[in-house]
Motif scaffolding. Structure first.
Motif, PDB file in Angstrom:
ATOM      1  N   TRP A  10       0.852  -1.196   0.000  1.00 20.93           N
ATOM      2  CA  TRP A  10       0.000   0.000   0.000  1.00 20.93           C
ATOM      3  C   TRP A  10       0.886   1.244   0.000  1.00 20.93           C
ATOM      4  CZ3 TRP A  10      -5.084  -0.001  -0.806  1.00 20.93           C
ATOM      5  CH2 TRP A  10      -5.815  -1.159  -0.534  1.00 20.93           C
ATOM      6  N   GLN A  11       0.477   2.269  -0.727  1.00 17.83           N
ATOM      7  CA  GLN A  11       1.136   3.572  -0.753  1.00 17.83           C
ATOM      8  C   GLN A  11       0.133   4.600  -0.245  1.00 17.83           C
ATOM      9  OE1 GLN A  11       4.309   4.798  -1.804  1.00 17.83           O
ATOM     10  NE2 GLN A  11       3.482   6.673  -0.933  1.00 17.83           N
ATOM     11  N   GLU A  12       0.475   5.281   0.845  1.00 21.12           N
ATOM     12  CA  GLU A  12      -0.421   6.289   1.404  1.00 21.12           C
ATOM     13  C   GLU A  12      -0.051   7.663   0.860  1.00 21.12           C
ATOM     14  OE1 GLU A  12      -1.486   6.023   5.443  1.00 21.12           O
ATOM     15  OE2 GLU A  12      -1.227   3.846   5.488  1.00 21.12           O
ATOM     16  N   TYR A  13      -1.072   8.521   0.713  1.00 21.22           N
ATOM     17  CA  TYR A  13      -0.861   9.873   0.213  1.00 21.22           C
ATOM     18  C   TYR A  13      -0.867  10.861   1.362  1.00 21.22           C
ATOM     19  CZ  TYR A  13      -1.490   8.101  -4.487  1.00 21.22           C
ATOM     20  OH  TYR A  13      -1.339   7.408  -5.666  1.00 21.22           O
ATOM     21  N   ARG A  20      -5.191   5.659   0.255  1.00 15.31           N
ATOM     22  CA  ARG A  20      -4.031   4.855  -0.115  1.00 15.31           C
ATOM     23  C   ARG A  20      -4.364   4.025  -1.353  1.00 15.31           C
ATOM     24  NH1 ARG A  20      -3.140   0.230   4.432  1.00 15.31           N
ATOM     25  NH2 ARG A  20      -5.024  -0.973   4.076  1.00 15.31           N
ATOM     26  N   ARG A  22      -2.791   0.663  -4.068  1.00  8.92           N
ATOM     27  CA  ARG A  22      -1.840  -0.420  -4.258  1.00  8.92           C
ATOM     28  C   ARG A  22      -2.080  -1.096  -5.603  1.00  8.92           C
ATOM     29  NH1 ARG A  22      -3.204  -6.011  -1.082  1.00  8.92           N
ATOM     30  NH2 ARG A  22      -5.386  -6.124  -1.650  1.00  8.92           N
ATOM     31  N   CYS A 132       3.534   7.136  -8.274  1.00  6.62           N
ATOM     32  CA  CYS A 132       4.067   6.062  -7.436  1.00  6.62           C
ATOM     33  C   CYS A 132       4.385   4.868  -8.321  1.00  6.62           C
ATOM     34  CB  CYS A 132       3.057   5.662  -6.369  1.00  6.62           C
ATOM     35  SG  CYS A 132       2.658   6.986  -5.226  1.00  6.62           S
TER      36      CYS A 132
END
Length: 176
Positions: A10-13, A20, A22, A132
């Motif tokens: 997961w990539q959170e902003y 987030r 993914r 991302c």
């Protein structure tokens, strides 16, 4: 140094509290509405991009063509994106504790599928987020190698994994 996400992470902003994204379920798969003629001789694969809202307010999400870039192999060549079979997120409100998922079908040379890079840039409430990157691969090459009659040598990854697992299950091993 910036490191890409691994497929499944997961990539959170930072700019959008609780939001987030993914890239996940990267796998070999045939498209549901048939192959595109332009993909003749290529191996199809599928991936999913999920946006999740863990915040307190809803966000308007756009994830359409042009916001996803898929690169294959060590040279980073562009994958063939099958837009007809893919499903995008076009102007969807993601409310708290909800998700929205885009499904992307693409194709490339089978030898390049062990290294897949996916770049995503969401548009949230008419604002662009930072780009991302996720890195991963498809086990197409491993499955074809395992199916061959050639035995795995002592230096192969399969042999190393087998030796590790055997060590973990034997009495006196390091397993709990």
């Amino acid at each position: 140094m910036y490191e890409p996400n691994v497929v499944g992470d997961w990539q959170e902003y930072d700019d959008h509290a609780g939001l987030r994204v993914r890239v996940h379920r990267l796998e070999a798969a045939e498209p549901p509405r048939g192959r595109d003629d332009a993909a003749a001789g290529l191996t199809y694969f599928c991936l999913r991009v999920t946006v999740e809202n863990r915040g307190a307010r809803h966000y308007g999400i756009h994830l359409e063509d042009g916001q996803l870039d898929v690169r294959l192999g060590p040279d980073g060549e562009g994958a063939f994106i099958d837009w007809r079979n893919s499903q995008f997120i076009e102007g969807f409100d993601v409310y708290p504790l909800r998700r929205a998922t885009a499904v992307l079908f693409a194709a490339g040379p089978e030898v390049a599928l062990s290294q897949v890079d996916v770049q995503v840039q969401l548009r949230v409430d008419e604002e662009w987020t930072e780009r991302c990157l996720w890195a991963g691969g498809i086990g197409v090459l491993e499955s074809t190698a395992a199916a061959s009659s050639a035995p795995a040598g002592p230096g192969s990854l399969a042999h190393q994994v087998s030796a590790f697992l055997k060590d973990q299950t034997e009495p006196g091993g390091t397993a709990a």
